[in-house]
Scaffold this active site. Structure first.
Site, PDB file in Angstrom:
ATOM      1  N   LYS A 140     160.868  -6.398  80.607  1.00 28.44           N
ATOM      2  CA  LYS A 140     161.304  -7.371  81.681  1.00 28.44           C
ATOM      3  C   LYS A 140     161.500  -8.907  80.403  1.00 28.44           C
ATOM      4  O   LYS A 140     161.222 -10.040  80.881  1.00 28.44           O
ATOM      5  CB  LYS A 140     160.040  -8.382  82.621  1.00 28.44           C
ATOM      6  CG  LYS A 140     159.832  -6.675  82.943  1.00 28.44           C
ATOM      7  CD  LYS A 140     159.291  -7.203  85.203  1.00 28.44           C
ATOM      8  CE  LYS A 140     159.600  -6.429  85.922  1.00 28.44           C
ATOM      9  NZ  LYS A 140     158.304  -5.578  85.143  1.00 28.44           N
TER      10      LYS A 140
ATOM     11  N   ILE B  83     156.111   2.034  94.918  1.00 28.07           N
ATOM     12  CA  ILE B  83     155.843   3.451  95.262  1.00 28.07           C
ATOM     13  C   ILE B  83     154.133   3.459  94.641  1.00 28.07           C
ATOM     14  O   ILE B  83     154.074   3.567  93.649  1.00 28.07           O
ATOM     15  CB  ILE B  83     156.501   4.681  95.110  1.00 28.07           C
ATOM     16  CG1 ILE B  83     157.768   4.647  95.405  1.00 28.07           C
ATOM     17  CG2 ILE B  83     156.347   6.090  95.863  1.00 28.07           C
ATOM     18  CD1 ILE B  83     158.586   4.301  96.547  1.00 28.07           C
TER      19      ILE B  83
ATOM     20  N   ARG C   5     150.864   4.496  88.168  1.00 28.95           N
ATOM     21  CA  ARG C   5     149.485   5.215  88.364  1.00 28.95           C
ATOM     22  C   ARG C   5     149.502   6.172  89.321  1.00 28.95           C
ATOM     23  O   ARG C   5     148.857   6.952  89.245  1.00 28.95           O
ATOM     24  CB  ARG C   5     148.905   3.632  88.740  1.00 28.95           C
ATOM     25  CG  ARG C   5     148.591   2.899  87.812  1.00 28.95           C
ATOM     26  CD  ARG C   5     148.263   1.436  87.851  1.00 28.95           C
ATOM     27  NE  ARG C   5     149.220   1.064  88.403  1.00 28.95           N
ATOM     28  CZ  ARG C   5     149.209  -0.281  89.805  1.00 28.95           C
ATOM     29  NH1 ARG C   5     147.822  -0.784  89.569  1.00 28.95           N
ATOM     30  NH2 ARG C   5     149.888  -0.747  89.840  1.00 28.95           N
TER      31      ARG C   5
END
Lengths: 230, 230
Positions: free
Chosen positions: B63, B174, B196
C-alpha cells in the site's frame, strides 16, 4: 532538533555505508527515521542495529495505510525489533484502521505519528483537503505526533494552534526538497526531518553541523532575539 | 479468479507453513498477494520463493503511499525480486508521487494497481469521498488495475462502467470480512482477493476448492444462466 532520514544510497554515488552515516551524525541527531527502501535492503534487524550504534530513538516510516489488522501485525513486528515510533497515514481513517493501531500501540508503548500532509504537490489534491480533520482525528486518538511538511509552513502554524503542544510536530522537506533549515521549527514544528542533505552529502558530518548552526540562527532570528555580537 | 492473500499466521494457530499453503492452493490460485507482515518476517526474497513454488504471479501489496522517489526506490527493489505487480494508494495524488512511480514501473514492466477504496469503515471518511477522482486518475495514468472492495459492490459496478475494461478490478473483502465469494465478480471485478478464509482454514485445500465452486455457482446465477440439472 534533527531527525535524520536514512534512505539509501548513502554518500554521493553510494560511497558511504549506513554505519558511516550513523557514526558521523549520532551526537547531533535526535533520532533516525527508517523507510521502506532500507528495510527491504537490510531487513527488519536494521532497526536494532541503528539503536545499538547510536543510542537514539528510531522512527519507522512505512507510511502505514492498511486495515487495522495488518497495521497492528506490522507494528508488533517493528516494535519487537526496537522501533520507538511508527508513522501511519491519517487519511486511512479511524474506524477499523487507526483505532485498532493506536489501541494496540498504546498497550505496547509504541508511539504513533500520523501523516497530516505531505511535501509533494500531489498532496494538495486529496490529502490536504482533509488536513484539519486529520489533525482533529490525531487529537481524539491521542497519538504522539503528526507529520506536517516544511513545504507548507502555514499548515505547521495551523497545526500548532490547533494542537497546543499536545502533539509533537515532525516536519520533512528541509534541504533537498528546497526549504531552509529552521523554517519548520520557526513555524512551530518540534523536529525537522532531514535526509539527503545529510546522508548524500560529500561530507555528512560537516553537513549536519552546518544545518545545526543554520537552525540555531534561524530560531534566534524568528523568536525575535538579536544577540549584540551578531 | 482468485488471488490468495498471504498474511501470516497460516493455518489455525499458525499450524501451517507458507510452503504448505502454496502447495495446497497453487493449481487453483491465479496469483498471490504479499503484504508487509510476510515481507518483514521473511525478507524480500519471499517473492521469488513464491514464484518458484507456484509459477504464479505475485502482487506485492505494501500500500505504497509516499513521495515519488521513495515509491520508485521501493518498486525497483520489489521488481528485482520478481514482483509482477505492486499496489499503491490512489489518494497520494499524481504530481511528484504516482506520476513518477508509473513512469518508472512502465519502463521496467511492473504492473501498478491503485487502491480506490478499502474494506474498512474508516475508508468512507476520506478515501471514498474521492473514489470517482481516483478512478479517473488511474485511467489517465494508464495503470494496470484498481482495488475496489467487495464490501462496496456499488463501487465495483461504478468502476466497471467508468473503466470499460481498461483497468483490471481487484476486490478484497471476501470471506473473513463477510462477503460471499463471487459477489465482486458478479458486480464486475476481475479478481477476488481472498486471504484468511483460505490461509487460516483448518483445511486450506478444501477451502479454496469450495470457494472456487461458490464463485462458479454465483457467476452462473448472476449472469442469468440457469442449468436444467441444478
Amino acid at each position: 532538533m534533527i531527525i535524520v532520514a536514512l534512505d539509501p544510497p548513502f554518500g554521493p554515488n553510494g560511497s558511504y555505508t549506513l554505519v558511516d552515516i550513523l557514526e558521523k551524525t549520532r551526537d547531533l541527531a535526535y533520532g533516525y527515521k527508517v523507510g521502506l527502501p532500507l528495510i527491504l535492503d537490510s531487513g527488519i534487524d536494521v532497526i536494532s542495529k541503528i539503536k545499538k550504534a547510536t543510542g537514539s530513538i528510531v522512527i519507522v516510516d512505512l507510511k502505514l495505510a492498511d486495515i487495522g489488522d495488518i497495521m497492528v501485525s506490522t507494528a508488533i513486528r517493528l516494535h519487537e525489533k526496537g522501533a520507538d515510533g511508527i508513522i501511519a497515514h491519517g487519511f486511512i481513517g479511524v474506524e477499523n484502521a487507526l483505532d485498532k493501531l493506536v489501541e494496540e500501540s498504546t498497550k505496547r508503548g509504541i508511539q504513533v505519528i500520523l501523516v497530516a500532509s505531505m511535501t509533494h504537490n500531489g498532496s494538495r489534491r486529496y490529502i490536504d483537503q482533509h488536513f484539519d480533520e486529520i489533525v482533529e482525528d490525531a487529537l481524539k486518538l491521542g497519538v504522539h505526533g503528526i507529520v506536517v511538511p516544511a513545504t507548507r509552513p502555514a499548515f505547521i502554524s495551523l497545526a500548532k494552534r490547533k494542537t497546543r503542544g499536545q502533539l509533537k510536530i515532525y516536519s520533512p522537506g528541509i534541504g533537498a526538497q528546497g526549504v531552509e533549515p529552521g523554517t519548520a521549527i520557526c513555524h512551530g514544528a518540534d523536529f525537522e526531518i532531514i535526509g539527503r542533505a545529510i546522508t548524500r552529502a560529500f561530507d555528512p558530518r560537516r553537513s549536519i553541523v552546518e544545518i545545526h548552526d543554520k537552525i540555531a540562527h534561524k530560531v534566534i532570528e524568528c523568536s525575535g532575539y538579536r544577540e549584540s555580537s551578531t
